[in-house]
Design an enzyme around this catalytic site. Structure first.
Site, short mmCIF file in Angstrom:
data_model
loop_
_atom_site.label_atom_id
_atom_site.label_comp_id
_atom_site.label_asym_id
_atom_site.label_seq_id
_atom_site.Cartn_x
_atom_site.Cartn_y
_atom_site.Cartn_z
N HIS A 112 40.28 40.01 39.25
CA HIS A 112 40.84 41.36 39.22
C HIS A 112 41.05 41.93 40.62
O HIS A 112 41.74 42.94 40.78
CB HIS A 112 39.98 42.30 38.37
CG HIS A 112 38.67 42.70 38.97
ND1 HIS A 112 37.49 42.09 38.65
CD2 HIS A 112 38.36 43.67 39.87
CE1 HIS A 112 36.50 42.68 39.30
NE2 HIS A 112 37.00 43.63 40.06
N ASP A 151 37.34 35.80 35.18
CA ASP A 151 37.46 36.79 36.25
C ASP A 151 37.12 36.18 37.60
O ASP A 151 36.39 36.75 38.41
CB ASP A 151 36.58 38.01 35.98
CG ASP A 151 36.94 39.19 36.89
OD1 ASP A 151 38.08 39.22 37.40
OD2 ASP A 151 36.06 40.05 37.12
N SER A 153 33.24 43.85 44.27
CA SER A 153 33.74 42.81 43.38
C SER A 153 34.03 41.52 44.14
O SER A 153 34.75 41.52 45.15
CB SER A 153 35.02 43.28 42.70
OG SER A 153 34.75 44.37 41.85
#
Length: 435
Positions: free
Chosen positions: A163, A193, A276
């Site tokens: 993402h 992901d 992230s």
């Protein structure tokens, strides 16, 4: 002769003048004869040069010349001048001393110590890992964003979240030294992901060591490194608060194609937007997870959200490194990752306990793929799968998560509820290409 001199009356110039006496009025009658006078009394007090004191009396009146007063005034003025001069000098010396003391003021302080830290301390782990952690600045068609990644090898491969780079047009990688270079996308997978990018021409790359997520226990200390809110090289610490936590994240597209299913490591180490893709490290500075999602204070439902919206409340989730390692190897090798499958269509609307196999598949096809892993294991439409390798699952999402935590070809034991009776089925996972 001498006796005659001592008996003579004293000379009059040594005596005070007698005060004038008023003469009494003459009485009528015959004149009286003057009374005989004592010669010594008439002469006044005598002067005795051998007496204790002379016959002078000090004049205590004002001096006619004023010399004594002048001398007193001079002495007083001189004393006052000296006092003023001494006071001025003393004040100046006091100010000077205060200024000198203020410029020389030194507070107690510890001496410079050895800056080395124990390798297992948070500072030691950070010092080991920071050179291998990077910040990603991504510009896409819908905007720009920041994420984190870490170096996998000396060839310049960097692992991050899907993402972070899913909409990337330009990717810039910044190292802990401040050096920035352009990166190219190697491959990505939305189901896990995860994504891999690569940099070229960078010397001195320091890949991070990979641990084993099977060794992780609840309560183990961990360190997270990332760029929350674009604050690069930020280090936070905490513990593993849970393992095997089934979460789903994403789903921004609405069609389910970008949902990630993670059998996650849960940590209370603060993770925020920008973390992230960063590493979650154990006490030996080895990567045990890839930070991917957080539970936000405003997140609804049972899922988590990707670490890009709200702040940390102490519930962060990381993709286990064992899963990340396999996916990264496939992305580097082929640009795509494979997903393990059981070859059935699940009824995602089922609200009971467990994961129910649909009666029919998409487009009227069978819910159980003919000659697929599930068909060979004996799964039928309408079966409710309640356990995977003895671990209970409570819905279709949890079943997908438990399956994707394995590799294609891994054997599984499924517990199935059919017609009110439980039965155990042995299954070997198949393979499908990821998105």
């Amino acid at each position: 002769m001498a006796d005659q001199q001592q008996s003579d009356t004293a000379p009059t110039w040594w005596s005070r003048p007698a005060a004038p006496q008023a003469e009494p009025e003459a009485a009528p009658g015959p004149a009286a004869e003057p009374a005989p006078q004592d010669p010594e009394a008439a002469a006044g007090p005598g002067y005795d040069p051998w007496g204790e004191q002379p016959l002078q009396v000090v004049d205590q009146g004002k001096a006619t010349g004023g010399g004594h007063v002048v001398r007193m005034r001079h002495a007083l003025a001189l004393g006052l001048g000296i006092a003023l001069l001494a006071g001025g000098i003393g004040g100046w010396l006091g100010v000077l001393a205060e200024r000198q003391s203020s410029t020389r003021l030194e507070l107690p302080q510890a001496a410079v110590e050895n800056k080395g830290r124990a390798p297992e301390s948070v500072a030691g782990i950070a010092a080991t890992a920071l050179p291998g952690v990077v910040t990603l600045h991504v510009r896409g068609s819908t905007g720009s964003g920041t994420g984190t990644g870490f170096v996998l090898d000396g060839q310049g491969h960097i692992l991050t979240n899907n993402h972070v780079v899913s909409d990337a047009k330009d990717i810039t990688v910044t190292f802990s030294t401040g050096e920035s270079v352009t990166a190219e996308l190697v491959g990505r997978d939305s189901g896990y992901d995860l994504a891999v990018v690569k940099v070229e021409g960078v010397r001195g790359l320091q890949p991070l060591s990979l641990g084993n997520s099977e060794n992780v226990k609840v309560g183990d200390p961990v360190v997270a490194i990332g760029a929350p809110f674009d604050l690069s090289n930020t280090v936070t610490a905490g513990i593993i608060s849970a393992t095997g936590r089934p979460i789903t994240a994403g789903g921004d597209k609405g069609d389910g194609s970008d949902i990630s299913y993670v059998d996650a490591l849960q940590t209370d180490a603060p993770i925020n937007p920008g973390n992230s893709g960063g590493p979650l490290l154990d006490a030996k500075a080895r990567v045990i997870g890839i930070n991917s999602a957080i539970r936000g204070a405003d997140a609804g439902g049972d899922g988590a959200e990707r670490a890009k919206q709200s702040g940390s409340i102490g519930l962060g989730f990381a993709i286990p490194v064992n899963q990340g390692k396999r996916v990264a190897e496939e992305l580097i090798r082929t640009g795509r990752a494979t997903h393990p499958v059981i070859g059935v269509t699940l009824d995602m609307e089922y609200t009971g306990d467990g994961a129910r196999v649909a009666a029919k598949g998409e487009g009227g096809k069978p819910a159980v793929t003919p000659d697929g892993p599930g068909a060979r294991a004996g799964i039928q439409g309408g079966d409710v799968i309640t356990k995977v390798d003895g671990v209970r699952v409570h819905g279709g999402d949890e079943l997908v998560i438990k399956i994707r935590a394995h590799r294609p070809g891994d054997p599984l034991t499924l517990t199935v509820l059919r017609d009110g009776r439980e039965r155990t089925l042995e299954l070997v996972l198949g393979s499908a290409n990821g998105s």
